[in-house]
Write an enzyme that holds these catalytic residues in place. Structure first.
Site, short mmCIF file in Angstrom:
data_model
loop_
_atom_site.label_atom_id
_atom_site.label_comp_id
_atom_site.label_asym_id
_atom_site.label_seq_id
_atom_site.Cartn_x
_atom_site.Cartn_y
_atom_site.Cartn_z
N HIS A 269 -3.75 -4.80 0.23
CA HIS A 269 -3.35 -5.18 1.59
C HIS A 269 -3.47 -6.70 1.78
CE1 HIS A 269 -2.73 -1.41 3.87
NE2 HIS A 269 -3.62 -0.88 3.03
N GLU B 68 -1.95 -8.52 3.81
CA GLU B 68 -1.87 -8.91 5.24
C GLU B 68 -3.27 -8.99 5.85
OE1 GLU B 68 -1.53 -5.90 4.23
OE2 GLU B 68 -2.41 -4.55 5.70
N CYS C 151 0.83 -1.21 0.00
CA CYS C 151 0.00 0.00 0.00
C CYS C 151 0.86 1.26 0.00
CB CYS C 151 -1.02 -0.03 1.13
SG CYS C 151 -2.36 1.16 0.82
#
Ligand code: MN
Length: 246
Positions: free
Chosen positions: A220, A222, A118
């Site tokens: 993202h 994660e 990001c």
């Protein structure tokens, strides 16, 4: 005297945000999502969190850790790419910019793998001499990239170059990803290759051209890797690159 214990797992440095915290004790909190660290552990690495400190520490961090993960966060200061602030620009953190630019350059100079997420892709692009869109909603014909659902579920497809690291690992040339950003790459920095784009043409994934492992993503992973196992690939690719460099 016993020697130092042997290191068996690679150390991955993860950069962080700084949040003012002055209601009780005077301090600035260093923080980022624990899900970055958990994704690194699930890929076989050990996370180390780096607070935003003096950029002069960058070389020591690059010597100590095996790979770098540039995490998400506030906007990059447009001064870093020679632009004036435009309407829609969010909060910036000049100290973080300076620290992360120094850490990025130190890891690259040391030939150590880098993954950007990001804000991380934006930082990498600026470090390489590229520019950013400061606020995508005012750019004509952009998709909605500011996802309101906070779960990390995929929102838009990203078309991948067939010979990109991600496409080869996935075995296909598209991946649906989440989208929690209002900035994005405008002019691509020299030394980078655009390897993933959304339907509006925005670059959402880049790789380095010099052969060292450099992968950066606008989404993202994660947030999504547990529910969508394909999204764990970027972390596995980072750790694979670290181990290949041993
Ligand atoms: Mn997006």
């Amino acid at each position: 005297m016993p020697g130092a214990p042997a290191r068996t797992q690679p150390l991955i440095l993860i950069t962080t945000s700084t949040e003012p915290h002055r209601d009780t004790l005077l301090r600035d909190d260093t923080l980022t999502g624990r899900n970055y660290a958990q994704a690194v552990v699930a890929a076989g690495g050990v996370p180390l969190l780096a607070p935003t400190v003096d950029p002069a520490t960058a070389a020591a961090y690059a010597a100590a850790a095996d790979g770098l993960l540039l995490s998400g966060g506030v906007d990059v200061d447009p001064a870093e790419f020679g632009a004036q602030p435009e309407p829609g620009l969010g909060r910036v953190d000049a100290e973080r910019d300076a620290f992360e630019l120094a850490v990025y350059r130190a890891f690259r100079q040391a030939g150590k793998p880098v993954l950007g997420i990001c804000r991380g892709i934006q930082l990498v692009n600026v470090a390489q001499g590229g520019t950013l869109h400061q606020h995508l909603p005012v750019v004509p014909r952009m998709l909605q990239h500011e996802q309101h659902d906070p779960t990390g579920a995929p929102l838009h497809p990203v078309r991948l170059e067939p010979d990109s690291l991600l496409a080869r690992a996935l075995g296909r040339d598209a991946l649906r990803t989440n989208s929690y950003h209002h900035q994005g790459i405008d002019r691509l920095g020299p030394g980078l290759r655009a390897v993933g784009r959304t339907a509006d043409g925005l670059v959402e994934a880049v790789e380095g051209l010099d052969g060292g492992f450099l992968l950066a993503l606008q989404w993202h992973p994660e947030m999504s890797w547990r529910a969508y196992p394909d999204h764990h690939l970027p972390f596995r690719l980072l750790l694979d690159a670290v181990r290949a460099g041993d």
